[in-house]
Write a protein that holds these residues in place. Sequence first.
Motif, PDB file in Angstrom:
ATOM      1  N   LEU A  48       0.866  -1.168   0.000  1.00 27.54           N
ATOM      2  CA  LEU A  48       0.000   0.000   0.000  1.00 27.54           C
ATOM      3  C   LEU A  48       0.904   1.219   0.000  1.00 27.54           C
ATOM      4  CD1 LEU A  48      -2.005  -2.246   1.068  1.00 27.54           C
ATOM      5  CD2 LEU A  48      -3.278  -0.321   2.053  1.00 27.54           C
ATOM      6  N   THR A  49       0.417   2.335  -0.496  1.00 27.72           N
ATOM      7  CA  THR A  49       1.228   3.545  -0.570  1.00 27.72           C
ATOM      8  C   THR A  49       0.877   4.485   0.574  1.00 27.72           C
ATOM      9  OG1 THR A  49      -0.357   4.778  -1.928  1.00 27.72           O
ATOM     10  CG2 THR A  49       1.217   3.342  -3.083  1.00 27.72           C
ATOM     11  N   ALA A  50       1.697   5.500   0.748  1.00 29.02           N
ATOM     12  CA  ALA A  50       1.470   6.464   1.819  1.00 29.02           C
ATOM     13  C   ALA A  50       0.113   7.133   1.673  1.00 29.02           C
ATOM     14  CB  ALA A  50       2.580   7.518   1.810  1.00 29.02           C
ATOM     15  N   GLU A  51      -0.309   7.337   0.427  1.00 30.65           N
ATOM     16  CA  GLU A  51      -1.593   7.987   0.178  1.00 30.65           C
ATOM     17  C   GLU A  51      -2.768   7.109   0.615  1.00 30.65           C
ATOM     18  OE1 GLU A  51       0.874   7.684  -1.996  1.00 30.65           O
ATOM     19  OE2 GLU A  51       1.549   9.776  -1.924  1.00 30.65           O
ATOM     20  N   GLU A  52      -2.514   5.820   0.842  1.00 29.50           N
ATOM     21  CA  GLU A  52      -3.581   4.894   1.225  1.00 29.50           C
ATOM     22  C   GLU A  52      -3.550   4.561   2.712  1.00 29.50           C
ATOM     23  OE1 GLU A  52      -3.759   2.480  -3.026  1.00 29.50           O
ATOM     24  OE2 GLU A  52      -2.187   2.025  -1.571  1.00 29.50           O
ATOM     25  N   ILE A  53      -2.738   5.284   3.464  1.00 29.48           N
ATOM     26  CA  ILE A  53      -2.612   5.054   4.902  1.00 29.48           C
ATOM     27  C   ILE A  53      -3.006   6.328   5.646  1.00 29.48           C
ATOM     28  CG2 ILE A  53      -0.982   4.480   6.758  1.00 29.48           C
ATOM     29  CD1 ILE A  53       0.651   2.925   4.697  1.00 29.48           C
ATOM     30  N   ALA A  54      -3.602   6.175   6.794  1.00 31.35           N
ATOM     31  CA  ALA A  54      -4.062   7.327   7.576  1.00 31.35           C
ATOM     32  C   ALA A  54      -2.936   8.337   7.796  1.00 31.35           C
ATOM     33  CB  ALA A  54      -4.594   6.855   8.926  1.00 31.35           C
ATOM     34  N   PRO A  55      -3.122   9.585   7.431  1.00 28.85           N
ATOM     35  CA  PRO A  55      -2.091  10.619   7.591  1.00 28.85           C
ATOM     36  C   PRO A  55      -1.553  10.715   9.015  1.00 28.85           C
ATOM     37  CG  PRO A  55      -3.822  11.424   6.160  1.00 28.85           C
ATOM     38  CD  PRO A  55      -4.333  10.137   6.756  1.00 28.85           C
ATOM     39  N   ASP A  56      -2.459  10.651   9.995  1.00 27.11           N
ATOM     40  CA  ASP A  56      -1.991  10.783  11.377  1.00 27.11           C
ATOM     41  C   ASP A  56      -1.200   9.554  11.833  1.00 27.11           C
ATOM     42  OD1 ASP A  56      -2.861  13.335  11.760  1.00 27.11           O
ATOM     43  OD2 ASP A  56      -4.704  12.794  12.824  1.00 27.11           O
ATOM     44  N   ALA A  57      -1.532   8.391  11.279  1.00 34.24           N
ATOM     45  CA  ALA A  57      -0.760   7.189  11.609  1.00 34.24           C
ATOM     46  C   ALA A  57       0.667   7.364  11.096  1.00 34.24           C
ATOM     47  CB  ALA A  57      -1.407   5.957  10.968  1.00 34.24           C
ATOM     48  N   LEU A  58       0.809   7.946   9.914  1.00 35.69           N
ATOM     49  CA  LEU A  58       2.131   8.195   9.346  1.00 35.69           C
ATOM     50  C   LEU A  58       2.881   9.270  10.129  1.00 35.69           C
ATOM     51  CD1 LEU A  58       1.378   8.144   5.510  1.00 35.69           C
ATOM     52  CD2 LEU A  58       2.626   6.434   6.835  1.00 35.69           C
ATOM     53  N   ARG A  59       2.161  10.274  10.596  1.00 37.69           N
ATOM     54  CA  ARG A  59       2.816  11.340  11.360  1.00 37.69           C
ATOM     55  C   ARG A  59       3.405  10.783  12.654  1.00 37.69           C
ATOM     56  NH1 ARG A  59      -2.284  14.531   9.537  1.00 37.69           N
ATOM     57  NH2 ARG A  59      -1.438  15.614   7.692  1.00 37.69           N
ATOM     58  N   SER A  60       2.652   9.960  13.335  1.00 35.23           N
ATOM     59  CA  SER A  60       3.169   9.332  14.556  1.00 35.23           C
ATOM     60  C   SER A  60       4.356   8.442  14.209  1.00 35.23           C
ATOM     61  CB  SER A  60       2.074   8.492  15.218  1.00 35.23           C
ATOM     62  OG  SER A  60       2.606   7.713  16.279  1.00 35.23           O
ATOM     63  N   TYR A  61       4.236   7.706  13.147  1.00 32.35           N
ATOM     64  CA  TYR A  61       5.267   6.773  12.689  1.00 32.35           C
ATOM     65  C   TYR A  61       6.591   7.476  12.440  1.00 32.35           C
ATOM     66  CZ  TYR A  61       7.136   3.118   9.479  1.00 32.35           C
ATOM     67  OH  TYR A  61       7.892   2.159   8.856  1.00 32.35           O
ATOM     68  N   PHE A  62       6.552   8.595  11.728  1.00 35.95           N
ATOM     69  CA  PHE A  62       7.794   9.279  11.391  1.00 35.95           C
ATOM     70  C   PHE A  62       8.313  10.170  12.521  1.00 35.95           C
ATOM     71  CE2 PHE A  62       6.661   7.877   7.149  1.00 35.95           C
ATOM     72  CZ  PHE A  62       7.888   7.377   6.743  1.00 35.95           C
ATOM     73  N   VAL A  63       7.444  10.604  13.404  1.00 40.11           N
ATOM     74  CA  VAL A  63       7.933  11.324  14.582  1.00 40.11           C
ATOM     75  C   VAL A  63       8.729  10.342  15.435  1.00 40.11           C
ATOM     76  CG1 VAL A  63       7.238  12.308  16.804  1.00 40.11           C
ATOM     77  CG2 VAL A  63       6.214  13.164  14.696  1.00 40.11           C
ATOM     78  N   GLN A  64       8.248   9.105  15.533  1.00 37.72           N
ATOM     79  CA  GLN A  64       8.978   8.101  16.307  1.00 37.72           C
ATOM     80  C   GLN A  64      10.316   7.795  15.646  1.00 37.72           C
ATOM     81  OE1 GLN A  64       8.639   6.960  19.188  1.00 37.72           O
ATOM     82  NE2 GLN A  64      10.297   5.449  19.119  1.00 37.72           N
ATOM     83  N   TYR A  65      10.336   7.770  14.334  1.00 34.79           N
ATOM     84  CA  TYR A  65      11.592   7.535  13.610  1.00 34.79           C
ATOM     85  C   TYR A  65      12.569   8.668  13.899  1.00 34.79           C
ATOM     86  CZ  TYR A  65      14.915   7.465   9.736  1.00 34.79           C
ATOM     87  OH  TYR A  65      16.067   7.472   8.995  1.00 34.79           O
ATOM     88  N   TYR A  66      12.066   9.877  13.844  1.00 32.30           N
ATOM     89  CA  TYR A  66      12.891  11.056  14.133  1.00 32.30           C
ATOM     90  C   TYR A  66      13.463  10.970  15.538  1.00 32.30           C
ATOM     91  CZ  TYR A  66      13.666  15.945  15.619  1.00 32.30           C
ATOM     92  OH  TYR A  66      14.182  17.103  16.149  1.00 32.30           O
ATOM     93  N   LEU A  67      12.625  10.610  16.499  1.00 30.65           N
ATOM     94  CA  LEU A  67      13.063  10.502  17.883  1.00 30.65           C
ATOM     95  C   LEU A  67      14.142   9.438  18.039  1.00 30.65           C
ATOM     96  CD1 LEU A  67      12.841  11.116  20.907  1.00 30.65           C
ATOM     97  CD2 LEU A  67      10.891   9.540  21.013  1.00 30.65           C
ATOM     98  N   ALA A  68      13.945   8.288  17.400  1.00 26.08           N
ATOM     99  CA  ALA A  68      14.930   7.202  17.498  1.00 26.08           C
ATOM    100  C   ALA A  68      16.270   7.630  16.919  1.00 26.08           C
ATOM    101  CB  ALA A  68      14.418   5.962  16.768  1.00 26.08           C
ATOM    102  N   GLN A  69      16.243   8.332  15.795  1.00 26.63           N
ATOM    103  CA  GLN A  69      17.473   8.806  15.173  1.00 26.63           C
ATOM    104  C   GLN A  69      18.167   9.850  16.049  1.00 26.63           C
ATOM    105  OE1 GLN A  69      18.821   7.867  11.999  1.00 26.63           O
ATOM    106  NE2 GLN A  69      17.360   6.200  12.233  1.00 26.63           N
ATOM    107  N   MET A  70      17.400  10.769  16.587  1.00 24.43           N
ATOM    108  CA  MET A  70      17.963  11.824  17.433  1.00 24.43           C
ATOM    109  C   MET A  70      18.567  11.251  18.706  1.00 24.43           C
ATOM    110  SD  MET A  70      17.640  14.701  15.832  1.00 24.43           S
ATOM    111  CE  MET A  70      17.799  15.988  17.077  1.00 24.43           C
ATOM    112  N   ASP A  71      17.874  10.322  19.329  1.00 31.36           N
ATOM    113  CA  ASP A  71      18.376   9.714  20.560  1.00 31.36           C
ATOM    114  C   ASP A  71      19.647   8.910  20.308  1.00 31.36           C
ATOM    115  OD1 ASP A  71      16.468  10.762  22.207  1.00 31.36           O
ATOM    116  OD2 ASP A  71      15.186   8.984  22.226  1.00 31.36           O
TER     117      ASP A  71
END
Length: 396
Positions: A48-71
């Motif tokens: 499935l593509t990003a356009e077919e996934i809930a926007p807020d689910a993706l926002r949480s997903y990538f904020v967590q990625y950002y946090l993991a990288q920063m930490d």
Amino acid sequence: MRKLDGAYDGSIPSDAVVVSTAAFAADEPQRIVVSNAAFVDALFAEFLTAEEIAPDALRSYFVQYYLAQMDNGGFAQFVYNSNWDPNVVAKVREGLRTMGARMHQAVFLEGVTTVRQLGQEALDEFLSRDFWGDNPVRDRLDAVTEQFVKAGEVEDLAARNAEWLRAHPKLQVLTRDEMEAEVARRVVAVPDLPDRLVAAREQEPRPVKLIRVLCVLAGHELEAIAAGDPTHLHKGQATVAWHFTTDVGAHLMVEADGRAMMFATDDPDQVVCEISDFGSAEQYCQYPPIRLNASGSYATSRSSAIRRASSSARTLSGPSAPRRRRRARFGRVNTLSQLATQPSTTPSDSPSGTSVRIPLTVVATITTVTFESTGIATSRVAITTGRGPAGRSSTS
């Protein structure tokens, strides 16, 4: 939010944020963030593509990625491992704003400004060179990390993410079986799935295609591929060996003397099978036809995407060391869905391979994610990045 005791009727809207009942009931705030990521991973793994996934689910997903990288390595690492992809940057920025993480949002915007001030030429050079060693751009970007640390002393980003998800008006709480059923329902609804499978296979790097062919010829089912080992000795010569696992066990592939050869890791002197006619071998690289069971549901021979994703997502907040870019001969592999969901010690783009991911960017120690327009998963086999078995291996 759907009641925990409600019955799943298969009518969940595509913009719903989906988590498991176990994660929702857990005391640890991080569990709900990981559960959301597992569901997103499962959808990406099924093309499935990003356009077919809930926007807020993706926002949480990538904020967590950002946090993991920063930490793990700071802002420079985030820029480097994300390749400063505009889609990833946008999702992180939107996520921080939407979940009300004001201090972290301010720090991130400062980081965006810093990257912009570098200029495109300096940024491209930074992204194309080795991360380690003398690297003034890396050091300049890491000034943002200091601000991130200070913000974290006041505003807990992981907790903010979890609180936001828990209170989300479109949150759907499902059992793991229901989550699997929902993924299957969405997959069946994709009108051009066969085309996506073909496109994904075409994008795979040469080593992956060769390994697929060898597995078919040997009668094995491919499970996961590890990054190439350039220290391997074949007939006394240093040759890149790709380690991979099948339903039979651990193996490695070596391409030399006009042949691609498959060896069992525990018996490197015995060739399991080999190919030399690479052109005709392409026929073995086709995906099998999509299968529907009697009830019309999507059927897959592999373990469910949710189970795989749930397992890999347990390490969502784990470290993700900066990748060391491979030379051209390694190909370029991207891995979207496992961005920050795996450990960095065993390797896999989420090290410790899962079994269904799409390589598009090879990282040498842990999984990184790149946001592709076609979706986070472009291949159905996980390419684990990291090192192969300890010690220099050799084949004859």
